[in-house]
Scaffold this active site. Sequence first.
Site, mmCIF file in Angstrom:
data_model
loop_
_atom_site.group_PDB
_atom_site.id
_atom_site.type_symbol
_atom_site.label_atom_id
_atom_site.label_comp_id
_atom_site.label_asym_id
_atom_site.label_seq_id
_atom_site.Cartn_x
_atom_site.Cartn_y
_atom_site.Cartn_z
ATOM 1 N N ASP A 73 1.163 -1.170 -0.097
ATOM 2 C CA ASP A 73 0.460 -0.315 0.233
ATOM 3 C C ASP A 73 0.897 0.932 0.472
ATOM 4 O O ASP A 73 2.127 1.177 0.748
ATOM 5 C CB ASP A 73 -1.362 0.069 1.422
ATOM 6 C CG ASP A 73 0.103 0.146 2.211
ATOM 7 O OD1 ASP A 73 0.323 -0.808 3.188
ATOM 8 O OD2 ASP A 73 -0.684 0.798 3.324
ATOM 9 N N ASP A 98 8.543 4.571 -0.862
ATOM 10 C CA ASP A 98 8.473 3.373 0.083
ATOM 11 C C ASP A 98 6.679 2.780 -0.376
ATOM 12 O O ASP A 98 5.569 3.732 -0.085
ATOM 13 C CB ASP A 98 7.416 4.676 1.161
ATOM 14 C CG ASP A 98 7.236 4.074 2.357
ATOM 15 O OD1 ASP A 98 7.154 3.107 2.803
ATOM 16 O OD2 ASP A 98 6.664 4.977 3.282
ATOM 17 N N GLU A 128 -0.165 -1.087 5.411
ATOM 18 C CA GLU A 128 1.010 -0.757 6.570
ATOM 19 C C GLU A 128 1.144 1.074 6.775
ATOM 20 O O GLU A 128 1.449 0.929 7.827
ATOM 21 C CB GLU A 128 2.197 -1.326 5.899
ATOM 22 C CG GLU A 128 3.580 -0.696 7.236
ATOM 23 C CD GLU A 128 3.856 0.208 6.844
ATOM 24 O OE1 GLU A 128 5.108 0.669 8.020
ATOM 25 O OE2 GLU A 128 3.517 1.500 6.017
#
Length: 355
Positions: A73, A98, A128
């Site tokens: 995610d 990220d 997350e």
Amino acid sequence: MPHELDLSQDAARLTAQLVDVPSVSQQEKALADLVEEALRGLPHLAVDRDGDAVVARTRLGRAERVVLAGHIDTVPIADNLPSRLDGNGLLWGCGTSDMKAGVAVQLRLAATLTAPNRDLTYVFYDAEEIAAEFNGLKRLVERHPEWLAGDFAVLMEPTDGKVEGGCQGTLRIRVETTGRRAHSARSWLGDNAIHKAAPILDRLAAYEPRRVVIDGLEYREGLNAVLVEGGHAGNVIPDSCAVTVNFRFAPDRSEAEALAHAEEVFDDFTVVLTDSAPGALPGLAHPAAAAFVRAIGTEPAPKDAWTDVARFTALGVPAVNYGPGDPKLAHAREEHVAVAAVLEAEERLRGWLTG
């Protein structure tokens, strides 16, 4: 959006393909479907799925099992899709750093390492980037801990190519004040709860955070106001105010010890715990971790954040953070990753798992 993932392309191109599939937290299904489909086409892997988390494992009977984990995610898109590659070898877009670059490295290794020197578990999980209650790895720990069993784990968070040991713990508290409500034209009849919060901010401004060295790594703590709530209307003396404070604490403190310290700082105020997660000690002396550090060949550093290494530590699996991408670019509108860094991460991990 692609109809399938091409795991034959290099990790940088695969990163771009992953980035171009939007997967904001709790909207990961399309990407999870693509990951599952790609992995189920690999005969050397056993694949399981829970919600939008996908786990693939080799079953070669090796003496050691390593878990490579990464979340699929991202934070909300900030006008930074689709991805674009510039002339300086930088890939731009939401999730590049990220952590879709790390996920691309995982997928490349899953596709190409048919006979690694260790058994491997690849974990791709959801949610997350939002509240811990939704975290896909947390769900796997609760429902399928046997899927996460291993001797060592690498969380593919962006670390700029360094091995980062452990992680900070984190807790949030509400420091509350109360007063008496009144009309602001007759303020002397009231007791202003917002004014009474001033000492809270004064203590935070004067607070000197601790630094502590653990296994040769220096962790820096921080105690900061992140939200102030109070007031009813433009003509009302407020009768309540709350300052939300986030304490990032070194992993030598337990959650209980961290809370006790925060309560001591605000000893004459009402303190309400709203959220807490433990840190993780670096554990770099563990043989598997030490071997990994040697294989990567960089000086280890502390993790100045909370990460899911704490979940692996709680399971008794030593874990470190390692991945391509600069963590300082995470969540930024200008998020990007260097192509060379993605390829280097794949090369180093491949060398460790085949050498």
